[in-house]
Design an enzyme around this catalytic site. Structure first.
Site, short mmCIF file in Angstrom:
data_model
loop_
_atom_site.label_atom_id
_atom_site.label_comp_id
_atom_site.label_asym_id
_atom_site.label_seq_id
_atom_site.Cartn_x
_atom_site.Cartn_y
_atom_site.Cartn_z
N GLY A 220 0.81 -1.22 0.00
CA GLY A 220 0.00 0.00 0.00
C GLY A 220 0.84 1.27 0.00
N CYS A 221 1.88 1.27 0.78
CA CYS A 221 2.74 2.46 0.87
C CYS A 221 3.51 2.68 -0.43
CB CYS A 221 3.69 2.35 2.05
SG CYS A 221 2.79 2.32 3.63
#
Length: 154
Positions: free
Chosen positions: A44-45
């Protein structure tokens, strides 16, 4: 501390990639996008960082600075930047002082275990240093475009 729209941003100072030390006044006169994310090199990051990377020329055209913040070290940030060709600065908030100041260092639960961590949040700060928009509990898909729209509305 509660973050209030149209109020000055909390003071901070942190070590950053490129051998920099960045503070709340480092980019006076420019719009600042301060985005908090949990950890380098996680799916996600990485997706979020690459979204800002891909949109970056539009931010700089609008005289905005993008700064990513997590509790990872400068060394980890430098590797993350290089691996994904990130053109913006990453702040190493290793003691979570900046995250605390912005109210994004919060209790989290994973697999039944509680721990403290950063909640994905983005702040849009105007050229006078006032917080103009806060994106909380960020949905990654389309986030960079939504932040760009907020910058254009300033």
């Amino acid at each position: 501390m509660a973050i209030v729209i149209n109020k000055p941003l909390p003071e901070f100072e942190a070590n950053a990639t490129g051998g920099l030390k960045v503070s709340n006044t480092s980019h006076n006169g420019k719009i600042m996008i301060l985005y908090f994310y949990p950890k380098d090199n996680t799916p996600g990051c990485t997706e979020q960082a690459c979204g800002f990377r891909d949109t970056f020329p539009k931010f700089t055209k609008g005289k905005a600075v993008v700064l990513g913040v997590s509790t990872d070290s400068v060394k980890k940030h430098a590797n993350f930047r290089k691996k994904y060709a990130l053109p913006f600065t990453l702040l190493a908030d290793t003691e979570h002082a900046v995250a605390d100041a912005y109210g994004v260092w919060v209790p989290k639960i994973l697999f039944g275990h509680e721990y403290m961590g950063i909640t994905r949040t983005t702040f849009v700060i105007d050229a006078k240093g006032k917080i103009r928009r806060v994106f909380e509990d960020v949905e990654i898909a389309g986030h960079a475009d939504a932040v760009l729209a907020a910058v254009r509305d300033l």
